[in-house]
Scaffold this active site. Structure first.
Site, mmCIF file in Angstrom:
data_model
loop_
_atom_site.group_PDB
_atom_site.id
_atom_site.type_symbol
_atom_site.label_atom_id
_atom_site.label_comp_id
_atom_site.label_asym_id
_atom_site.label_seq_id
_atom_site.Cartn_x
_atom_site.Cartn_y
_atom_site.Cartn_z
ATOM 1 N N CYS A 140 11.684 -35.597 50.197
ATOM 2 C CA CYS A 140 10.507 -36.393 49.853
ATOM 3 C C CYS A 140 10.359 -37.579 50.779
ATOM 4 C CB CYS A 140 10.601 -36.910 48.425
ATOM 5 S SG CYS A 140 11.151 -35.688 47.273
ATOM 6 N N GLN B 269 19.873 -30.545 40.797
ATOM 7 C CA GLN B 269 20.846 -30.146 41.817
ATOM 8 C C GLN B 269 22.121 -29.579 41.210
ATOM 9 O OE1 GLN B 269 20.241 -30.189 44.946
ATOM 10 N NE2 GLN B 269 18.499 -31.561 45.162
ATOM 11 N N THR C 208 -1.082 -21.746 30.632
ATOM 12 C CA THR C 208 -0.511 -20.409 30.704
ATOM 13 C C THR C 208 0.747 -20.411 31.562
ATOM 14 O OG1 THR C 208 -2.688 -19.456 30.482
ATOM 15 C CG2 THR C 208 -0.990 -18.044 31.396
ATOM 16 N N ALA D 81 11.164 -29.630 38.444
ATOM 17 C CA ALA D 81 11.949 -30.726 37.892
ATOM 18 C C ALA D 81 11.158 -32.031 37.892
ATOM 19 C CB ALA D 81 13.234 -30.901 38.688
ATOM 20 N N THR D 82 10.269 -32.199 38.846
ATOM 21 C CA THR D 82 9.461 -33.419 38.854
ATOM 22 C C THR D 82 8.595 -33.489 37.607
ATOM 23 O OG1 THR D 82 9.440 -33.612 41.247
ATOM 24 C CG2 THR D 82 7.626 -34.631 40.080
ATOM 25 N N SER E 281 15.314 -27.334 37.869
ATOM 26 C CA SER E 281 14.373 -26.866 38.875
ATOM 27 C C SER E 281 14.681 -25.414 39.221
ATOM 28 C CB SER E 281 14.496 -27.746 40.116
ATOM 29 O OG SER E 281 13.691 -27.218 41.132
ATOM 30 N N GLY E 282 13.634 -24.634 39.484
ATOM 31 C CA GLY E 282 13.845 -23.221 39.798
ATOM 32 C C GLY E 282 14.292 -23.003 41.227
ATOM 33 N N HIS E 283 13.707 -23.759 42.155
ATOM 34 C CA HIS E 283 13.947 -23.444 43.562
ATOM 35 C C HIS E 283 15.226 -24.065 44.107
ATOM 36 C CE1 HIS E 283 12.522 -27.198 45.694
ATOM 37 N NE2 HIS E 283 12.188 -27.450 44.449
#
Lengths: 478, 94
Positions: free
Chosen positions: A402, A257, A317, A148-149, A277-279
């Site tokens: 962060c 989120q 890639t 996401a960043t 975001s994936g995580h």
């Protein structure tokens, strides 16, 4: 272990006996070692009982130990994880979907000349469809990024720079994530004008203030959907309606989120660009996605130049396994959203009622109607960091990961108007899909105990009990 | 149009899935999959629409295979237990 000992001892004695031989005879790849170099080492008398091995001189002080892994499994415990806003565990189903692409199906998804490439590309396209379906978009609108960043950076800087000839203004909110605020700071150095909208005391953005802030030269409005520290959900449909009234202004939302946790429809909310975001949705770290609307088309200046993958917006890639993992995570989130949400809400209520019934002076930061999986509480007269130190069996955070290294009070809570001492005493409880009732009960029990203990030590608490108004004290007098 | 799986077949699959879920080493995953299996199969056993049942059965067979594989991976890399799992848990904190 015995064989390892034997060889090392053999090599050692061989070297001692014939140092010249060892130097003179250089082994090549095909030359076998001669029989004269073989050596039989006596089994140490205590070898049957591995636990009581006597150290010898040639062990150079190294110890024979059971592996760290085995040892820790029997003795130590892992803290209970209650920091789901920082990251979530990878769902076993996600890992299962990823593993083939980390082992046998390793092809480059951009290889068009062979089956390895085709199967990887097909897997990525399926993943893209799952991500798109979760937010009500089309598969072609999804661009995979590293997180996401990166999505936020790509979108904010990209949209601003593409339109920089005509539009020099960007609107965002004070409670945004650091990566949005920092991208905006970078743009302001480049000559863009940034409006940081304040929020009300419940964390919601004032819609009239937003409407008033939009100017003819505004390029982008960036407002996060679910706040990472307080769980506040912004009224995206209303914001979308306001932004849509002004032609040529794009609406970006950082939904890291929110995706997979609350229902989102990009068309309903008029969202033009979105970061995912994936995580944060039980997928792997290192992958994210950007939704970039094609109709009406949002154009942006790519940060990464290269092979033109992902519609030229993000060259490089694609990590097949990570993208597949994110797709599977999105698919599962869509299937389980209702069930997860009901469960998380129930656990969150259990946590809140447990704490409120046993501890006084606890304030919930942010809108109580926010995302239930993120509960931000301030424990008055207790320092948040010391609370965290005392709760070593619980993995919690006082705010965003962060900024968790600094002792500064959270800027998000300050923007909500929280006093400095309340911002210092906040804890964020992140409840997720895999949290159980027993864990919540354990956490409540420990929090209550530790808060009580810390308050008993605190002179401030004593004064409060005596009825002295803390704010009336002039601390600097000597 | 496939025939509806028998109640015995469903119960057998239910048991096997529960066993697979129980073999997860991680407390959170184990509890989640146990609860999820119970919820899924209870509603499946109560379902009367034969088409739905056979579709759900097919899906559950696939999930069982996935669960078995995941449980093995989970066992291989299992970490230490959580404090609530340890009998007579030592109270954390000060």
């Amino acid at each position: 272990m015995l064989s390892r000992l034997g060889t090392s001892a053999a090599a050692n004695t061989a070297l001692k006996r014939s140092p010249k031989l060892a130097v003179a005879v250089r082994r090549t790849f095909v030359q076998p070692s001669g029989a004269e170099r073989a050596n039989v080492v006596d089994v140490p008398p205590s070898f049957k009982n591995v636990g009581h091995f006597t150290p010898r001189a040639d062990m150079l002080g190294f110890k024979l130990d059971a592996s760290v892994h085995e040892k820790s499994a029997t003795q130590k415990t892992r803290p209970i994880y209650l920091d789901m806003q920082a990251t979530t565990p990878v769902d076993p189903r996600v890992l299962d979907a990823m593993l083939p692409y980390l082992t046998d199906q390793f092809g480059n998804p951009h290889s068009r000349t062979h089956a390895y490439g085709w199967e990887a590309e097909q897997a990525i396209e399926v993943a893209r469809q799952h991500v798109a379906a979760l937010i009500g978009a089309e598969a072609k609108d999804i661009v995979f990024t590293s997180g996401a960043t990166e999505s936020n950076n790509m979108i904010i800087k990209g949209v601003a720079r593409f339109n920089q000839d005509k539009k020099r203004h960007i609107i965002t909110v004070q409670t945004e994530h650091k990566c949005v605020l920092d991208s905006c700071r970078k743009l302001s150095e480049e000559g863009f004008e940034i409006t940081y909208l304040p929020v009300e005391s419940n964390g919601l953005v004032n819609l009239e203030a937003l409407d008033a802030a939009i100017r003819p030269d505004t390029a982008l409005v960036s407002i996060m959907l679910v706040n990472n520290e307080t769980g506040v959900i912004q009224p995206m449909k209303d914001i979308g309606a306001i932004v849509r009234k002004h032609r040529g202004v794009y609406l970006h939302t950082d939904a890291a989120q929110a995706v997979g946790k609350i229902p989102i429809d990009v068309n309903e909310a008029n969202i033009d660009v979105m970061s995912i975001s994936g995580h944060k949705l039980y997928g792997p770290k290192g992958v994210g996605a950007a939704y970039v609307r094609r109709r009406p088309r949002v154009r942006l200046d790519p940060i990464l130049s290269g092979g033109g993958q992902e519609r030229g917006l993000r060259s490089g890639t694609l990590p097949t396994a990570l993208a597949v993992g994110m797709g599977e995570a999105a698919r599962i989130s869509k299937l389980e959203m209702a069930r997860d949400h009901a469960r998380i809400k129930q656990l969150s209520e259990r946590l809140l009622s447990g704490i409120h019934s046993q501890v006084d002076h606890v304030i919930r930061n942010g809108d109580p109607n926010g995302y239930p999986g993120c509960v931000n509480l301030s424990f008055a007269y207790v320092e948040g960091e010391s609370l965290l130190m005392a709760l070593k069996d619980i993995a919690l955070s006082s705010g965003s990961a962060c900024t968790s290294a600094s002792l500064e009070p959270s800027y998000v809570l300050r923007a909500l108007g929280a006093a400095e001492d309340m911002a210092h005493s906040s804890l964020r409880f992140g409840i997720g899909r895999f949290t159980t009732e027993a864990e919540v009960d354990f956490v409540v029990q420990n929090i209550v105990r530790v808060v009580q203990r810390l308050r008993d030590m605190s002179p401030l608490w004593e004064m409060v009990q005596e009825g002295i108004d803390i704010n009336s004290i002039n601390w600097s007098q000597h | 149009m496939s025939t509806q799986p028998t109640r015995n077949a469903l119960l057998g699959l239910y048991g096997a899935t529960l066993r697979a879920a129980r073999s997860f080493k991680s407390y959170n995953f184990r509890n989640y999959f146990l609860q999820r299996t119970r919820d899924n199969f209870r509603s499946l056993l109560a379902e009367t629409d034969s088409d739905k049942v056979s579709r759900a059965y097919k899906q559950a067979v696939g999930e069982l295979a996935m669960l078995k594989r995941s449980a093995i991976v989970n066992q291989l890399y299992a970490g230490p237990p959580l404090p609530i799992e340890v009998h007579g848990a030592v109270k954390g904190g000060v």
